[in-house]
Design a protein around this motif. Sequence first.
Motif, PDB file in Angstrom:
ATOM      1  N   LEU A  84      42.821  39.305  41.569  1.00  0.00           N
ATOM      2  CA  LEU A  84      43.171  40.633  42.071  1.00  0.00           C
ATOM      3  C   LEU A  84      43.320  40.709  43.578  1.00  0.00           C
ATOM      4  O   LEU A  84      43.890  41.654  44.097  1.00  0.00           O
ATOM      5  CB  LEU A  84      42.068  41.628  41.680  1.00  0.00           C
ATOM      6  CG  LEU A  84      41.936  42.005  40.224  1.00  0.00           C
ATOM      7  CD1 LEU A  84      40.666  42.800  40.025  1.00  0.00           C
ATOM      8  CD2 LEU A  84      43.132  42.801  39.772  1.00  0.00           C
ATOM      9  N   ILE A  85      42.767  39.727  44.267  1.00  0.00           N
ATOM     10  CA  ILE A  85      42.684  39.840  45.723  1.00  0.00           C
ATOM     11  C   ILE A  85      44.043  39.591  46.362  1.00  0.00           C
ATOM     12  O   ILE A  85      44.856  38.848  45.819  1.00  0.00           O
ATOM     13  CB  ILE A  85      41.634  38.839  46.269  1.00  0.00           C
ATOM     14  CG1 ILE A  85      40.305  39.094  45.567  1.00  0.00           C
ATOM     15  CG2 ILE A  85      41.464  38.957  47.768  1.00  0.00           C
ATOM     16  CD1 ILE A  85      39.781  40.497  45.688  1.00  0.00           C
ATOM     17  N   ALA A 108      47.443  41.384  37.634  1.00  0.00           N
ATOM     18  CA  ALA A 108      46.168  42.115  37.642  1.00  0.00           C
ATOM     19  C   ALA A 108      45.304  41.649  36.480  1.00  0.00           C
ATOM     20  O   ALA A 108      45.119  40.467  36.257  1.00  0.00           O
ATOM     21  CB  ALA A 108      46.406  43.615  37.615  1.00  0.00           C
ATOM     22  N   CYS A 109      44.814  42.577  35.678  1.00  0.00           N
ATOM     23  CA  CYS A 109      43.859  42.210  34.647  1.00  0.00           C
ATOM     24  C   CYS A 109      44.506  41.568  33.429  1.00  0.00           C
ATOM     25  O   CYS A 109      43.812  41.216  32.468  1.00  0.00           O
ATOM     26  CB  CYS A 109      43.040  43.437  34.250  1.00  0.00           C
ATOM     27  SG  CYS A 109      42.420  44.300  35.701  1.00  0.00           S
ATOM     28  N   ASN A 139      33.177  42.088  41.686  1.00  0.00           N
ATOM     29  CA  ASN A 139      33.067  43.536  41.807  1.00  0.00           C
ATOM     30  C   ASN A 139      33.198  44.023  43.238  1.00  0.00           C
ATOM     31  O   ASN A 139      33.978  44.926  43.549  1.00  0.00           O
ATOM     32  CB  ASN A 139      31.727  43.993  41.222  1.00  0.00           C
ATOM     33  CG  ASN A 139      31.546  45.488  41.282  1.00  0.00           C
ATOM     34  OD1 ASN A 139      31.031  46.030  42.230  1.00  0.00           O
ATOM     35  ND2 ASN A 139      32.014  46.173  40.260  1.00  0.00           N
ATOM     36  N   ALA A 140      32.430  43.405  44.146  1.00  0.00           N
ATOM     37  CA  ALA A 140      32.437  43.886  45.530  1.00  0.00           C
ATOM     38  C   ALA A 140      33.778  43.621  46.209  1.00  0.00           C
ATOM     39  O   ALA A 140      34.279  44.461  46.961  1.00  0.00           O
ATOM     40  CB  ALA A 140      31.311  43.227  46.321  1.00  0.00           C
ATOM     41  N   ALA A 141      34.378  42.453  45.925  1.00  0.00           N
ATOM     42  CA  ALA A 141      35.665  42.140  46.555  1.00  0.00           C
ATOM     43  C   ALA A 141      36.749  43.109  46.079  1.00  0.00           C
ATOM     44  O   ALA A 141      37.580  43.570  46.866  1.00  0.00           O
ATOM     45  CB  ALA A 141      36.073  40.706  46.235  1.00  0.00           C
ATOM     46  N   ALA A 142      36.727  43.433  44.788  1.00  0.00           N
ATOM     47  CA  ALA A 142      37.736  44.356  44.257  1.00  0.00           C
ATOM     48  C   ALA A 142      37.519  45.776  44.785  1.00  0.00           C
ATOM     49  O   ALA A 142      38.463  46.467  45.160  1.00  0.00           O
ATOM     50  CB  ALA A 142      37.703  44.351  42.728  1.00  0.00           C
ATOM     51  N   GLU A 143      36.252  46.194  44.830  1.00  0.00           N
ATOM     52  CA  GLU A 143      35.966  47.540  45.327  1.00  0.00           C
ATOM     53  C   GLU A 143      36.427  47.678  46.765  1.00  0.00           C
ATOM     54  O   GLU A 143      37.017  48.666  47.163  1.00  0.00           O
ATOM     55  CB  GLU A 143      34.457  47.832  45.274  1.00  0.00           C
ATOM     56  CG  GLU A 143      33.926  48.143  43.906  1.00  0.00           C
ATOM     57  CD  GLU A 143      34.503  49.406  43.325  1.00  0.00           C
ATOM     58  OE1 GLU A 143      34.431  50.462  43.984  1.00  0.00           O
ATOM     59  OE2 GLU A 143      35.042  49.344  42.216  1.00  0.00           O
ATOM     60  N   SER A 309      46.844  46.934  35.364  1.00  0.00           N
ATOM     61  CA  SER A 309      47.513  48.030  36.054  1.00  0.00           C
ATOM     62  C   SER A 309      47.973  47.494  37.399  1.00  0.00           C
ATOM     63  O   SER A 309      47.191  46.997  38.200  1.00  0.00           O
ATOM     64  CB  SER A 309      46.583  49.230  36.206  1.00  0.00           C
ATOM     65  OG  SER A 309      45.548  48.972  37.083  1.00  0.00           O
ATOM     66  N   LEU A 310      49.277  47.567  37.605  1.00  0.00           N
ATOM     67  CA  LEU A 310      49.896  46.839  38.707  1.00  0.00           C
ATOM     68  C   LEU A 310      50.088  47.685  39.962  1.00  0.00           C
ATOM     69  O   LEU A 310      51.074  47.551  40.664  1.00  0.00           O
ATOM     70  CB  LEU A 310      51.250  46.283  38.238  1.00  0.00           C
ATOM     71  CG  LEU A 310      51.144  45.402  36.993  1.00  0.00           C
ATOM     72  CD1 LEU A 310      52.516  45.065  36.472  1.00  0.00           C
ATOM     73  CD2 LEU A 310      50.392  44.127  37.331  1.00  0.00           C
TER      74      LEU A 310
END
Lengths: 339, 158, 156
Positions: A84-85, A108-109, A139-143, A309-310
């Motif tokens: 995701l990054i 994405a996912c 989690n933290a990187a995506a948030e 979700s893109l």
Amino acid sequence: MLVGHSTWKFNQQPAIISTGVVGGPFEANGKIANDFDLLHEDLWLEQDSFEQAQQKMLEEAAEIAMDKAQISKGQIEFFIGGDLINQITPTTFAAKTIGVPYLGLFSACATSVESLALAASIIDNNGANHILTGTASHNAAAERQFRYPTEYGGQKPPTAQWTVTGSGCALVGKSETGPIITSATIGKVIDMGLTDPFNMGGAMAPAAVDTIIRHLHDLKVDVSHYDLIITGDLGKIGHEASFDLLVEQNIGIKKEQYLDCGLLIYNDEQPVHSGGSGTACSAVVTYGHILNRMKNGELKRVLFVATGSLHSPMSVQQKETIPCIAHAVSIEYKAGDVT
Amino acid sequence: MTNKKKKLNPKAQHYQAIQKKNETKRPIFTNCLKAFFVGGFVCFIGQLISTFYIYFFDFTEQTAGNPTVATLIIITMFLTGFGVYDHIGQFAGAGTAVPVTGFANAVISSAIEHRTEGYILGVGTNMLKLAGPVIVYGVFSAFIIALIKTIFSQFLGS
Amino acid sequence: MKRYKQSLTIITLLSLTIILGCTKQDPTYEPTEQQATDYTPLTNKGQAHQSEADEAKQLLSRYDEVSEVHAINNDKTLIVAIKIEQGDRFSLDHLEKEFQEKLQHSFPHLKTAVSTDQKMLFELKELENKLANDTLSNKTLNKHMKKIKKLMKEET
């Protein structure tokens, strides 16, 4: 071989020879903690940044998968993966460590299934003998990238989801037994005009439905052909909305055969609102829990539909809608002696 | 930015109706109650601190505001740093976001987050990422109000 | 339709706020014959030079709006701290100004200062207690009064 409009049917039996599943502290307290190969106690993994922690998990999952199959780097032709990054840098750095020719992806996912589909297709066409596929999320990187800083006290709505911290890798190669990838359907970008980035499940549901319907139509099979249809991370809202849509299509789908990875991974007490999400969500649940259930003989044919979700933070700020996609692979278990 | 309200095709409209039916509604009334009580509690703490400064130091009601705000910000700093504030925020919503604690949390959490990118380009640039609009529009609206007040007072000759 | 309803609600709320905020006219305050607020008279404690302060306290305590009053004076200055009833706090500034004028009028030979600040109330109460117990010298009194005057001038 192409069947129907957008589905590949595989004849040479590309299979998931082995998997590596890694998780973080939150996942360790979840419902399927026993199906993980490795669990970490803290989010940093003794690295300097969350992105590096994500990279490390991907490397670990890849190593576990290769160890289990007793296949070394030299025997793997390609590594297909993504995350995701921004600019998928954690996967790129992991690819550097793994040292195998690299095809980077972004959906994405839905990355896990996209990589499986491509790997199966290449192997089926004798383009390779072994391909390592994988993805990781943190989690933290995506948030930090998509939403707010980790310690920000903003209130998340009940439709929000929790990005899984983990990594799932699958080593694909030809096999007579084990979880065989029998077909794959490539998804279209589906956009129903939803704009709320805190309700991705709701946005992704139509994409999952579209792919499932096209898959069944292309292969000319009934929904009862599958013991289980498992979606990646629709979460509570997406799961219910997509089930309603599928019921409308009159294909005879039953509630027991339709599950979602995002709902399987966490306990009810964990504050994950609508369920899990992230590239690793579909990967860790399917490559660990679901494959274990197939090995036990509980499930024979599974349709694995990962949804993504893109959107990007900027597209949301520019008041764009959220385009989504869903890829599907069908996995059939042939009993035998598989690690 | 053009306000384009894209006309949704019937399929999309139909799906959005299904989606809306399944969407977990935010418990607005409960959220308001929680915000009210937590926000009130924060203000209560602030008043205690203010009174403390008035009685034990040489601050008047007028001047006690500064050290009070500073103390609240320091408290927020510890709560954010220890990873407690985001849980309080999830519960309280506007109750912790509206007082100065919300502003402090926005700045401090951003500063902590971007440490990995260095102190100047990381922390320095991104510290006001969330709080930036507060400062920009706060200063701007203060300017406008002052302008309006000045114009009015000239005309009414007060 | 929804947008129309929203704007209507906002306009109604705004007008209500403005109307409610502007109703109270600033009346002139009159002392009442009813129960006067208590204060600490210091003149009979032998501190003759607190007579102006006592007079000021007597004057202000007759007002309904004043719930507490403390005052100290020396040869040149008179400092009064009052506590206003909660309901009347809307016209705090006006009350302060009016009392200031009344006191200046009553004591033209002194420089008067009126404050509604919590700090002044507290400080003056302490000074009064000290005076009542005879533990305050003239020099210290002047020093304290200078400090209080300085505090009154401070703004944020």
